[in-house]
Design an enzyme around this catalytic site. Sequence first.
Site, PDB file in Angstrom:
ATOM      1  N   SER A   8      37.557  62.541  46.933  1.00 17.33           N
ATOM      2  CA  SER A   8      36.903  63.837  46.860  1.00 17.33           C
ATOM      3  C   SER A   8      35.464  63.653  46.381  1.00 17.33           C
ATOM      4  O   SER A   8      34.673  63.005  47.051  1.00 17.33           O
ATOM      5  CB  SER A   8      37.714  64.770  45.953  1.00 17.33           C
ATOM      6  OG  SER A   8      37.355  66.106  46.151  1.00 17.33           O
TER       7      SER A   8
ATOM      8  N   ASP B 101      42.858  69.831  55.152  1.00 17.75           N
ATOM      9  CA  ASP B 101      42.224  69.806  53.835  1.00 17.75           C
ATOM     10  C   ASP B 101      41.343  71.032  53.648  1.00 17.75           C
ATOM     11  O   ASP B 101      40.451  71.305  54.452  1.00 17.75           O
ATOM     12  CB  ASP B 101      41.383  68.535  53.702  1.00 17.75           C
ATOM     13  CG  ASP B 101      41.005  68.218  52.264  1.00 17.75           C
ATOM     14  OD1 ASP B 101      40.896  69.160  51.465  1.00 17.75           O
ATOM     15  OD2 ASP B 101      40.813  67.035  51.960  1.00 17.75           O
TER      16      ASP B 101
ATOM     17  N   HIS C 236      44.351  68.189  51.114  1.00 18.52           N
ATOM     18  CA  HIS C 236      43.584  67.437  50.125  1.00 18.52           C
ATOM     19  C   HIS C 236      44.450  66.545  49.234  1.00 18.52           C
ATOM     20  O   HIS C 236      44.063  65.431  48.903  1.00 18.52           O
ATOM     21  CB  HIS C 236      42.811  68.425  49.242  1.00 18.52           C
ATOM     22  CG  HIS C 236      41.660  67.817  48.512  1.00 18.52           C
ATOM     23  ND1 HIS C 236      40.557  67.302  49.152  1.00 18.52           N
ATOM     24  CD2 HIS C 236      41.434  67.632  47.183  1.00 18.52           C
ATOM     25  CE1 HIS C 236      39.695  66.852  48.258  1.00 18.52           C
ATOM     26  NE2 HIS C 236      40.214  67.026  47.051  1.00 18.52           N
TER      27      HIS C 236
END
Length: 716
Positions: free
Chosen positions: A568, A653, A688
């Site tokens: 991330s 995501d 995610h």
Amino acid sequence: MIKKTLPGLLLLSVALSCTNKAQKMEPYKWPNATPPVAEVKPHIRTIHGDTVVDNYYWMIDYFKKGKDSTEVVDYLSAENKYLDTMMSGTKQLQADLFKELKGRIKEKDESVPVFKNGYFYYTRSEEGKQYYKYCRKKGSLEAKEEILLDVDQLAEGLPYYSATGFAISPDNKMLAFGVDKVSRRQYVIHVKNLETGEVFKDAIPNTQGDATWAADNKTIFYTAKNPETLLSEKIKKHLLNTDAKLDETVYEEKDKSNYIGVGKSKSGKYIFIYSQATLSNEMRILDADKPNEAFKVFQPRIKEVLYDVIPLDDKFLILTNWEAKNFRLMECPLDKPGRENWKEVIPHRKDVLLEGVDEFKTHIVVTERKNGLTALEVRPLKGTAYHIAFEEPTYMAQVGANPDYQSNKLRYIYSSLTTPTSTFDYNTDTKTQQLMKQQEVVGGYDKTDYVSERLYAKAKDGTKVPISLVYKKGLNKDGNAPLLLYAYGSYGASMDATFNSSRLSLLDRGFVYAIAHIRGGQEMGRQWYEDGKLMKKKNTFTDFIDCGQYLIDQKFTSKGHLYAQGGSAGGLLMGAVINMAPDMWHGIIAQVPFVDVINTMLDESIPLTTNEFDEWGNPKQKAAYDYMKSYSPYENIEKKAYPNMLVTTGLHDSQVQYFEPAKWVAKLRATKTDKNVLLLKTDMDFGHGGASGRFDYLKDIALNYSFLFALEGINK
């Protein structure tokens, strides 16, 4: 884009480590396969007089439902096929690693029960099952078990299933919970009658997954999302057995840079709405027994001031950075919440970050951070404050689940790089503690076989950056050991040193595992965060590089054996450091990486973009644009050699959209001059956080490890 992810989940699948006497083989022979070539479709971006040609902008079309949607999926599928081909020689190793990783997990397990309003609540898992059961017992742990929610049963046949936000009504008769079946963090709230087993028909779609009960046992407050941007936009009120379309909006957020939410005080007396951006926030308050009245502002928003409200029986406590960079604790009367009535309880300290306060009827527990390490201070409302001591050189300590306001016991969690996650109950009357549970590592584990250290690297500006690391005892510090360096470095999220049983598969094969506590986190105080965001963001990247160089200088590893991993915002870190110091790393694992900073921050239709302006800046302002462009990984790809790389993403995501890593890989392929491996894996079913089951995520860890082992020539 990113977002507050969470770093606990990221660390789980990101944290890897190492061992000593590794089994070596001939270097892995990568198949002579031809990688996919993404089609070039020039897209022009002009802003602030600067024109940029983006050849892969079209990859956004699956997200935008554009004309090239099918071509995007075809490209991602081709990349998956290429990865499978390139990693085909490791398939048995991956299978063996999955079995090894899964074998350390106790399949039949149970959480430590927590007591609330007459019941003990816990979760338990069964052998071979991917999920868990949410249970309770009335009055005593010897009482009959009630299974409130069987998540194994609910998730049956689904590739992804997440249940969250469990909230029991005050009369203990109903359970509200959120469900996401797509991995996009858009939850549907359901309510179950615990007496009859009936799940009510009035499901509430497109929510944050939270549900907060009023005292009347029939009114629920929740956070509603924008279906396109996924921004938390409204707090709504729902009455049981009514149509959710009729739900009243009790608060609507007009500032798109703010996150909002709703929750209840531990005492159950108050319901709070919070609205928070990175630098300031505002809270609203309502008596829980008056759900039809209007929420009142506790303290109007103040520029660059954050505050949190902790209700006690006779006053409010306020944790705030008002004229206190590292925060201080204030108090005010219940009927006079405004700032003009705040009085100081714990003053500001330059060397101590005040992170949180947990309230109980007779005491509060203060979470502090000094020299990068957490301390827990017990402060009786009548009596002398004292600390709970921790002795390892680097560790994680945090307040656990303590829902019972009346309790004299503090539940806290402790872990380190060598100590499995441990749950303690600390008696604040007798100052004694009891270990309630320690994570069991199936197959046996001896912490004395491993060594953890805390070191400090000197950054290029002279700042000392902490490093936590662990390795198998007997490591020969001659520069030949492989080392995996992990960091996050954003949002003020502190990356504490915690145990991970999966990491043993690295340590036992000769790896060293290290965490760089770089600026952008908050380990060393609020200034540590501020020195790693906005126009100081590059400190995050140079700190990481300097940590890598320090570990080389100290002979823990060398450039031919140094690896890096981040996810991330940590994936942004990976993208930046390979542009800035490409020859330092032998391999990189970039998970769901936020690498197309400018294009994402310019597009307010992308989920969460507007929430992040205070973290990254708004590129519609020239100074912010210029600075972002100087480090954004996608913008700074050059014709040069890059390290071996494994990049992962998820098609669904909602935090960092799939097209960022996909574009990045395509541009790297077309630009880089080396013959090193570049692989892209897209999870076509997940988002995610990856897979939702207890074991499926281990397949991703097995892939990551196999990639590292292939580069090191480790065959088992």
